[in-house]
Design a protein around this motif. Structure first.
Motif, PDB file in Angstrom:
ATOM      1  N   GLU A   1       0.837  -1.193   0.000  1.00 21.36           N
ATOM      2  CA  GLU A   1       0.000   0.000   0.000  1.00 21.36           C
ATOM      3  C   GLU A   1       0.875   1.247   0.000  1.00 21.36           C
ATOM      4  N   GLN A   2       0.586   2.179  -0.890  1.00 19.14           N
ATOM      5  CA  GLN A   2       1.379   3.403  -0.983  1.00 19.14           C
ATOM      6  C   GLN A   2       0.968   4.363   0.132  1.00 19.14           C
ATOM      7  N   ASN A   3       1.954   5.021   0.718  1.00 24.63           N
ATOM      8  CA  ASN A   3       1.703   6.022   1.751  1.00 24.63           C
ATOM      9  C   ASN A   3       2.827   7.050   1.731  1.00 24.63           C
ATOM     10  N   TYR A   4       2.852   7.942   2.708  1.00 22.02           N
ATOM     11  CA  TYR A   4       3.860   9.008   2.731  1.00 22.02           C
ATOM     12  C   TYR A   4       5.286   8.446   2.741  1.00 22.02           C
TER      13      TYR A   4
ATOM     14  N   ILE B   1      -6.332   9.290   4.545  1.00 23.53           N
ATOM     15  CA  ILE B   1      -6.445   8.108   3.679  1.00 23.53           C
ATOM     16  C   ILE B   1      -5.691   8.416   2.393  1.00 23.53           C
ATOM     17  N   TRP B   2      -4.575   7.759   2.204  1.00 26.02           N
ATOM     18  CA  TRP B   2      -3.659   8.028   1.098  1.00 26.02           C
ATOM     19  C   TRP B   2      -4.193   7.468  -0.213  1.00 26.02           C
ATOM     20  N   LYS B   3      -4.260   8.305  -1.236  1.00 24.67           N
ATOM     21  CA  LYS B   3      -4.667   7.883  -2.582  1.00 24.67           C
ATOM     22  C   LYS B   3      -3.394   7.617  -3.362  1.00 24.67           C
ATOM     23  N   ALA B   4      -3.123   6.368  -3.645  1.00 22.96           N
ATOM     24  CA  ALA B   4      -1.865   5.972  -4.289  1.00 22.96           C
ATOM     25  C   ALA B   4      -1.768   6.531  -5.713  1.00 22.96           C
TER      26      ALA B   4
END
Length: 161
Positions: A19-22, A153-156
């Motif tokens: 999962e992509q995040n900061y 909520i991160w949008k990749a």
């Protein structure tokens, strides 16, 4: 037996599994970042070492070191210039399209109030957070990094180069 035509799909799926995040949103191009550039750095260090330890060929090693440095600089700057220039244009277009889809109006006035780092950071927020963070960015002049850190909520962005 592995079907070669599906190989790209398999790699893309594996790449998207995390999962992509900061913390993991930056990308590297391994041949460039982990082979070519380190090789040039090693050659530069070797050339500088030889300047001091091979007085008979000192001029040759100076020229060698200059050429290696120029190759390094050229590789770094050309890659950055073309890729980032194109990516920046696409991010701006994406922002304008998204703003129009959410608010039903042109974004020219709003885009003029934002810096590029703010616009780029907003693309990682889903629509509800986008609205909130957009207003906050304008009112509080949040930096791009502050916007990214504020995203719940991160949008990749898996298409980023």
């Amino acid at each position: 037996m592995l079907n070669i035509s599906n190989f790209g799909k398999i790699i893309a799926t594996i790449h998207r599994m995390s999962e992509q995040n900061y913390k993991n949103h930056r990308k590297f191009y391994p041949p460039h970042h982990f082979i070519y550039l380190p090789l040039l750095i090693a050659l530069e260090i070797y050339g500088i070492y030889k300047i001091g330890n091979d007085p008979e060929h000192q001029l040759t090693w100076i020229l060698f070191s200059i050429v290696i440095f120029l190759l390094f600089y050229l590789a770094f700057m050309t890659r950055q210039h073309y890729a980032l220039g194109l990516q920046n244009r696409m991010v701006m277009l994406e922002f304008k399209q998204r703003y129009f889809e959410i608010f039903g109006q042109r974004s020219d006035e709003i885009a003029d109030q934002l810096r590029f780092d703010q616009i780029a950071a907003l693309r990682f927020a889903y629509d509800d957070e986008f609205r909130e963070l957009l207003n906050k960015a304008i009112k509080e002049n949040l930096s791009g990094d502050e916007i990214k850190r504020s995203i719940k909520i991160w949008k990749a962005d898996n298409q980023r180069v």
